[in-house]
Design an enzyme around this catalytic site. Structure first.
Site, PDB file in Angstrom:
ATOM      1  N   GLU A 192     130.048  48.150  47.540  1.00 37.69           N
ATOM      2  CA  GLU A 192     131.050  46.889  47.737  1.00 37.69           C
ATOM      3  C   GLU A 192     131.780  46.959  46.120  1.00 37.69           C
ATOM      4  OE1 GLU A 192     131.534  45.721  50.316  1.00 37.69           O
ATOM      5  OE2 GLU A 192     129.709  44.770  51.269  1.00 37.69           O
ATOM      6  N   TYR A 195     127.192  19.853  39.500  1.00 40.99           N
ATOM      7  CA  TYR A 195     126.938  21.247  38.846  1.00 40.99           C
ATOM      8  C   TYR A 195     127.852  22.305  39.846  1.00 40.99           C
ATOM      9  CZ  TYR A 195     124.851  20.951  34.657  1.00 40.99           C
ATOM     10  OH  TYR A 195     124.848  20.972  33.232  1.00 40.99           O
TER      11      TYR A 195
END
Ligand code: 13P
Length: 215
Positions: free
Chosen positions: A77, A123
């Site tokens: 990847e 968050y």
């Protein structure tokens, strides 16, 4: 091979993050890969390696043109990581996982969707940001995903979801990228848990306030 102290630190940090991600089930088998930017290139987890058992000395080294110059053969990847690292120069690291809940959302969401997970928690917004574009399905390792990811990142995304595959998340530092991948997985878990319930989501003004305050 002479190695500067920053590279030694990053190799050890990658192995430690990998171990912790694996131990908590954020990665299974040989799934997932991590990259980090160095002054003279990049570090990348080796292909077919288990994130739970990375050997710092065998982590792949790439030159600034992403050519393999040291360590084991890099992840298939590399194109996925290059898409993010090149399109977002302030990104110091990229984490790709097949973490269960984010991948479940990646199986449900339509390619092209911009925000498949609502802004449920501060968050998630602070670490992942406003958008999480869904990129259409590509076979793992297919370099054709690179322009699609790069376009989404150039448009402002810090993370994307690959349809039927999993999240790709960038951060300014390795710690930031790992924390963002963890927040994304938890937000995906919450979104699935709350599906069908009248959950309050953060308002656009609350999202703006978080991004202005925390960047
Ligand atoms: P690598 O083992 O080549 O890194 O590939 C694992 C993966 O997560 C594919 O998407």
């Amino acid at each position: 091979m002479s190695m500067n102290p920053e590279e030694i630190r990053l190799r050890e940090a990658m192995a430690e993050h990998g171990r912790l991600l694996f131990a908590r089930g954020f990665s299974v088998g040989s799934a997932g890969n991590i990259s980090a930017r160095l002054p003279d290139g990049f570090l990348m987890t080796p292909t077919n390696s288990c994130l739970g058992r990375l050997d710092p000395a065998r982590i792949s080294k790439l030159d600034p043109q992403y050519r393999h110059v040291g360590g084991d053969k890099p992840s298939k990847e590399v194109f996925m990581h290059r898409a993010m690292l090149d399109a977002r120069p302030e990104a110091g690291a990229v984490v790709h996982l097949h973490s269960t809940h984010a991948t479940a959302i990646a199986c449900i969401a339509a390619p092209g969707e911009e925000a498949p997970i609502p802004p449920l928690t501060p968050y998630f917004v602070m670490r992942v940001g406003r958008s999480l574009p869904v990129i259409r399905y590509y076979r793992p390792g297919n370099p054709e995903m690179e322009p699609a990811i790069a376009a989404a990142v150039r448009a402002g995304a810090r993370a994307v979801l690959l349809a039927n595959h999993g999240p790709v998340v960038s951060g300014k530092s390795l710690d930031d990228a790992v924390y963002a991948a963890e927040e994304l997985e938890e937000a995906a878990r919450l979104a699935l848990m709350l599906h069908g319930r009248a959950a309050r989501v953060l308002t656009p003004a609350e999202v703006d306030d978080l991004l202005e305050t925390f960047g």
